[in-house]
Scaffold this motif. Sequence first.
Motif, mmCIF file in Angstrom:
data_model
loop_
_atom_site.group_PDB
_atom_site.id
_atom_site.type_symbol
_atom_site.label_atom_id
_atom_site.label_comp_id
_atom_site.label_asym_id
_atom_site.label_seq_id
_atom_site.Cartn_x
_atom_site.Cartn_y
_atom_site.Cartn_z
ATOM 1 N N THR A 91 -0.224 10.123 9.152
ATOM 2 C CA THR A 91 -1.657 10.253 8.952
ATOM 3 C C THR A 91 -2.386 9.176 9.744
ATOM 4 O OG1 THR A 91 -1.192 10.991 6.699
ATOM 5 C CG2 THR A 91 -3.447 10.344 7.171
ATOM 6 N N ILE A 137 -5.424 6.787 9.754
ATOM 7 C CA ILE A 137 -6.403 6.183 8.847
ATOM 8 C C ILE A 137 -7.102 5.062 9.598
ATOM 9 C CG2 ILE A 137 -6.749 4.955 6.663
ATOM 10 C CD1 ILE A 137 -4.189 6.303 5.638
ATOM 11 N N ARG A 152 -0.437 5.909 9.867
ATOM 12 C CA ARG A 152 0.243 5.466 8.645
ATOM 13 C C ARG A 152 1.157 6.563 8.116
ATOM 14 N NH1 ARG A 152 -0.611 -0.036 7.853
ATOM 15 N NH2 ARG A 152 -2.580 -0.483 8.889
ATOM 16 N N ILE A 153 2.174 6.132 7.397
ATOM 17 C CA ILE A 153 3.122 7.052 6.779
ATOM 18 C C ILE A 153 3.032 6.863 5.274
ATOM 19 C CG2 ILE A 153 5.527 7.775 6.652
ATOM 20 C CD1 ILE A 153 5.896 6.417 9.431
ATOM 21 N N ASP A 154 2.820 7.960 4.563
ATOM 22 C CA ASP A 154 2.678 7.946 3.109
ATOM 23 C C ASP A 154 4.050 7.752 2.461
ATOM 24 O OD1 ASP A 154 2.135 8.447 0.426
ATOM 25 O OD2 ASP A 154 1.047 10.307 0.798
ATOM 26 N N MET A 155 4.159 6.805 1.540
ATOM 27 C CA MET A 155 5.435 6.547 0.857
ATOM 28 C C MET A 155 5.927 7.796 0.126
ATOM 29 S SD MET A 155 4.845 2.682 -0.639
ATOM 30 C CE MET A 155 6.114 2.851 -1.847
ATOM 31 N N GLN A 156 5.003 8.532 -0.488
ATOM 32 C CA GLN A 156 5.395 9.745 -1.202
ATOM 33 C C GLN A 156 5.951 10.797 -0.250
ATOM 34 O OE1 GLN A 156 1.987 10.928 -3.500
ATOM 35 N NE2 GLN A 156 2.203 9.219 -4.931
ATOM 36 N N GLU A 157 5.384 10.865 0.955
ATOM 37 C CA GLU A 157 5.896 11.800 1.958
ATOM 38 C C GLU A 157 7.284 11.381 2.437
ATOM 39 O OE1 GLU A 157 4.806 14.705 2.921
ATOM 40 O OE2 GLU A 157 2.928 14.625 1.808
ATOM 41 N N SER A 189 0.832 -1.188 0.000
ATOM 42 C CA SER A 189 0.000 0.000 0.000
ATOM 43 C C SER A 189 0.870 1.242 0.000
ATOM 44 C CB SER A 189 -0.890 -0.007 1.247
ATOM 45 O OG SER A 189 -1.565 1.215 1.386
ATOM 46 N N ARG A 190 0.303 2.346 -0.445
ATOM 47 C CA ARG A 190 1.011 3.624 -0.413
ATOM 48 C C ARG A 190 1.186 4.096 1.033
ATOM 49 N NH1 ARG A 190 -1.350 9.187 -3.032
ATOM 50 N NH2 ARG A 190 -0.244 10.541 -1.604
ATOM 51 N N TYR A 191 0.263 3.729 1.894
ATOM 52 C CA TYR A 191 0.302 4.131 3.299
ATOM 53 C C TYR A 191 0.816 2.973 4.147
ATOM 54 C CZ TYR A 191 -2.357 8.033 1.577
ATOM 55 O OH TYR A 191 -2.758 9.134 0.866
#
Length: 100
Positions: A47, A49, A54-59, A17-19
């Motif tokens: 974030t 959820i 969760r931590i966003d991969m993009q972040e 997942s992204r998150y």
Amino acid sequence: MVDKNLKSIEKNYAVKSRYLNKKNACIYVDISEPTSEKWLVKGLPITKIDGTFRIDMQEIDKFMIETEYERRMKTSEKFISVCSIPFICFYFVISVNYFL
């Protein structure tokens, strides 16, 4: 037996997942959990959820780029302050480039 091992590997190391939870975020960037805590203190966004953090991969990618930029800027500030004497400046440029 092999199938069980493959499922275990997938569960522990696959990013699905992204998150990501903190453990998978650490695996994603190959860091320890204490390092991830330091990154969160430094400003890595987290974030919530459905009740879990969760931590966003993009972040994560963005944070790594920004902190690398900041590190390089600090290095260039040291370069500017040391470069008042030409010989030292030449030596410092060579030694800094060796470590980058």
